[in-house]
Design a protein around this motif. Structure first.
Motif, mmCIF file in Angstrom:
data_model
loop_
_atom_site.group_PDB
_atom_site.id
_atom_site.type_symbol
_atom_site.label_atom_id
_atom_site.label_comp_id
_atom_site.label_asym_id
_atom_site.label_seq_id
_atom_site.Cartn_x
_atom_site.Cartn_y
_atom_site.Cartn_z
ATOM 1 N N THR A 245 9.167 33.023 -86.468
ATOM 2 C CA THR A 245 8.733 32.851 -87.852
ATOM 3 C C THR A 245 9.420 31.660 -88.503
ATOM 4 O O THR A 245 8.805 30.913 -89.259
ATOM 5 C CB THR A 245 9.025 34.127 -88.657
ATOM 6 O OG1 THR A 245 8.384 35.235 -88.024
ATOM 7 C CG2 THR A 245 8.509 34.002 -90.080
ATOM 8 N N GLY A 246 10.688 31.469 -88.200
ATOM 9 C CA GLY A 246 11.423 30.402 -88.854
ATOM 10 C C GLY A 246 11.015 29.018 -88.415
ATOM 11 O O GLY A 246 10.748 28.144 -89.240
ATOM 12 N N ALA A 247 10.954 28.792 -87.099
ATOM 13 C CA ALA A 247 10.781 27.427 -86.599
ATOM 14 C C ALA A 247 9.669 27.280 -85.575
ATOM 15 O O ALA A 247 9.503 26.210 -84.999
ATOM 16 C CB ALA A 247 12.098 26.934 -85.998
ATOM 17 N N GLY A 248 8.893 28.336 -85.316
ATOM 18 C CA GLY A 248 7.781 28.223 -84.384
ATOM 19 C C GLY A 248 8.197 28.022 -82.941
ATOM 20 O O GLY A 248 7.440 27.480 -82.136
ATOM 21 N N ILE A 249 9.383 28.486 -82.587
ATOM 22 C CA ILE A 249 9.915 28.268 -81.245
ATOM 23 C C ILE A 249 9.374 29.320 -80.277
ATOM 24 O O ILE A 249 9.278 30.503 -80.615
ATOM 25 C CB ILE A 249 11.458 28.326 -81.257
ATOM 26 C CG1 ILE A 249 12.017 27.274 -82.224
ATOM 27 C CG2 ILE A 249 12.016 28.145 -79.855
ATOM 28 C CD1 ILE A 249 11.666 25.848 -81.876
ATOM 29 N N VAL A 250 9.036 28.877 -79.075
ATOM 30 C CA VAL A 250 8.624 29.786 -78.010
ATOM 31 C C VAL A 250 9.792 29.933 -77.042
ATOM 32 O O VAL A 250 10.280 28.942 -76.487
ATOM 33 C CB VAL A 250 7.386 29.258 -77.261
ATOM 34 C CG1 VAL A 250 6.998 30.216 -76.134
ATOM 35 C CG2 VAL A 250 6.221 29.068 -78.226
ATOM 36 N N ASP A 251 10.259 31.155 -76.877
ATOM 37 C CA ASP A 251 11.331 31.401 -75.917
ATOM 38 C C ASP A 251 10.875 31.039 -74.501
ATOM 39 O O ASP A 251 9.673 30.946 -74.220
ATOM 40 C CB ASP A 251 11.744 32.877 -75.947
ATOM 41 C CG ASP A 251 12.577 33.228 -77.170
ATOM 42 O OD1 ASP A 251 13.267 32.335 -77.700
ATOM 43 O OD2 ASP A 251 12.531 34.400 -77.595
ATOM 44 N N SER A 252 11.833 30.882 -73.609
ATOM 45 C CA SER A 252 11.516 30.641 -72.199
ATOM 46 C C SER A 252 11.045 31.963 -71.591
ATOM 47 O O SER A 252 11.835 32.748 -71.058
ATOM 48 C CB SER A 252 12.746 30.113 -71.458
ATOM 49 O OG SER A 252 12.445 29.893 -70.099
ATOM 50 N N LEU A 253 9.744 32.210 -71.705
ATOM 51 C CA LEU A 253 9.200 33.515 -71.332
ATOM 52 C C LEU A 253 9.332 33.788 -69.839
ATOM 53 O O LEU A 253 9.571 34.935 -69.431
ATOM 54 C CB LEU A 253 7.739 33.604 -71.772
ATOM 55 C CG LEU A 253 7.488 33.387 -73.278
ATOM 56 C CD1 LEU A 253 6.000 33.490 -73.582
ATOM 57 C CD2 LEU A 253 8.278 34.392 -74.111
ATOM 58 N N THR A 254 9.176 32.767 -69.027
ATOM 59 C CA THR A 254 9.322 32.959 -67.582
ATOM 60 C C THR A 254 10.736 33.409 -67.238
ATOM 61 O O THR A 254 10.932 34.366 -66.475
ATOM 62 C CB THR A 254 8.984 31.659 -66.833
ATOM 63 O OG1 THR A 254 7.611 31.319 -67.087
ATOM 64 C CG2 THR A 254 9.193 31.823 -65.339
#
Length: 508
Positions: A245-254
């Motif tokens: 929500t804050g910065a639109g970051i996508v975690d390293s899902l793999t």
């Protein structure tokens, strides 16, 4: 009470429909001319509401007209193209029609037999989106929800029941271990609510630190899991975020998925906002690894521009929802018992509920996947344009994401959170745009602007930039003036007393 008290005559209905349509059309065409945000005055609101009486009802047309006009005056206009705020969209027109039809026909989706087409329509949506996220057709399941908070709570319950099946009968008191789960410091606070709602409490949520790129630190995650197990806790769930929500970051899902599988933990991805990236080929790679999740949260009422609220819970475990929510009652309809169908009330947290999926179905069947890809691509391009203009105007972009949210701060001076908030407040109070503030990693304040409206164009971003330039100039002037006044006060309080002149020494 006679029927016409709740259902007016055909002639009056026509008049009321005309008023409602007129108000809607006026809003569609004129929202851009309105201040994005209202002045806040609670006393004025109370006085306004005093003009509507439950004891002495007014005419339908008068109440409808007056209240709609006042609502326009007293709300943040999230459909305004200069609303650069939270993940609130301008609603798609077919979505608005879908809401109207659902309210008119009022299908009850608790039992399949009461509204079979509505239930099957939502099943079709679940299957279609599950495939887009990479789940296999034969094993995927899910349900429509009120929003991301319900979907995230559902994920928590699934993970608990998968790890400790006895919890469905005995509750948490039947779990000898102390359950804990993990989400990043940038994750949504709905997981804290979910922990409290499920009876786990705040202490069960382990907050994993983030890296310099604001992604979950997987090394720290591994260490926390090892340490918790050493101390007698029992991990059961890891949450990755696809679009914070804050910065639109996508975690390293793999990487997170690998940690989850190595430790036998449920892997949930909160893709409430960023999940729409799967519909755009050039953005799809940002969500790599989401197809390995055990469950996913996705909110069509964010980037897919659905009217509030429309959430979605998806899972690769086909039997888990019935396992958690299945109940037996004597009063529910039995007409569908001989068919290979599932009643929604034994398949989700909700019991009685409206036809959430209709607005999405009507929009998707008239816009198509390709149409949505174009819309989302446009919003991504507008975010790129905003980043470019900011950097050319003396601002530094402090988040790195391919999704359309931009966090920024002055490049030539350091503002504290109070100054950032002062700047955001000035923009909002101007009525020309809406932005907010954010604190990243718990320490770095910034301004935040999100492209959340499919009608936002370059001229709207130019409006925001012009306003930011003025606000920054005004803050700089104020800062210099405050500094000058401070120096004057310091000189006044530290001034050396004047000595007598030479002629006065003679009298001494």
């Amino acid at each position: 009470m006679t029927a016409d008290a709740l259902l007016p005559s055909r002639e009056e209905r026509a008049t009321l429909w005309a008023e409602a349509i007129g108000q809607a059309e006026s809003y569609f065409e004129g929202v851009e001319s309105l201040p994005v945000a209202p002045a806040l005055n609670q006393g004025e609101l109370h006085a306004l509401l005093d003009g509507f009486s439950f004891d002495n009802p007014g005419s339908r047309l008068d109440v409808l007209h007056r209240f709609t006009e006042e609502l326009k005056r007293h709300q943040v206009h999230t459909p305004h193209p200069c609303y650069f705020g939270l993940f609130n969209p301008a609603p798609a027109f077919m979505g608005i029609l879908g809401e109207s039809i659902a309210a008119t026909l009022n299908p009850q989706l608790a039992a399949w037999s009461h509204s079979p087409l509505a239930v099957e329509t939502e099943r079709r949506l679940i299957e279609a989106f599950a495939q887009k996220f990479g789940f296999s057709e034969g094993s995927a399941d899910g349900c429509l929800t009120s929003g991301g908070a319900e979907a995230n709570l559902t994920a928590l319950l699934c993970a608990l029941a998968e790890r400790w099946p006895g919890v469905l009968d005995s509750g948490l008191q039947g779990v000898s271990a102390r359950p804990v789960f993990y989400a990043s410091a940038e994750s949504h606070q709905s997981f804290l609510k979910a922990a409290r709602t499920a009876g786990l409490g705040r202490g069960a949520l382990r907050t994993v630190p983030v890296t310099d790129t604001l992604q979950m630190d997987c090394d720290a995650l591994r260490q926390m899991i090892e340490e918790d197990r050493r101390l007698g806790y029992e991990p059961f769930l890891i949450v990755g975020t696809a679009g914070t929500t804050g910065a639109g970051i996508v975690d390293s899902l793999t990487a997170i998925g690998d940690v989850a599988r190595a430790n036998g933990l449920w892997f949930h991805v909160d893709a409430a906002w960023g999940g729409a990236a799967v519909l755009v080929p050039e953005l799809r790679t940002a969500l790599e690894g989401i197809e390995k999740a055990d469950s996913i949260t996705f909110d069509p009422h964010k980037l897919l521009s659905m009217p509030m609220g429309a959430g979605m819970f998806l899972t690769r475990h086909r039997k888990i929802l019935n396992k958690i929510f299945s109940v037996s009652t004597a009063y529910m309809p039995k007409e569908g018992e001989g068919l290979a169908v599932v009643d929604p009330y034994i398949h989700s947290l909700q019991w009685s509920r409206r036809f959430i999926g209709l607005k999405l179905f009507l929009t998707l069947t008239t816009t198509g996947w390709s149409g949505y890809a174009e819309i989302l691509r446009h919003q991504s391009e507008m975010a790129d344009f905003l980043r470019e203009r900011l950097e050319k105007s003396g601002w530094s972009v402090v988040n790195r994401t391919r999704l359309p949210v931009v966090c920024f701060t002055p490049s030539d001076e350091e503002w504290d959170i109070a100054t950032h908030q002062c700047a955001a407040d000035a923009v909002v109070q101007s009525g020309s745009a809406w932005i907010s503030t954010i604190i990243l990693r718990g320490e770095k304040p910034a301004l935040r602007a999100c492209i959340t409206n499919y009608r936002t164009e370059r001229q709207h971003i130019d409006t925001l930039l012009a306003n930011l330039s003025k606000v920054r100039h005004d803050l700089s002037l104020r800062k210099r003036l405050d500094h000058k006044q401070l120096r004057a006060r310091v000189r006044h309080h530290t001034r050396v007393p004047e000595l007598p002149n030479a002629s006065e020494f003679g009298r001494w």
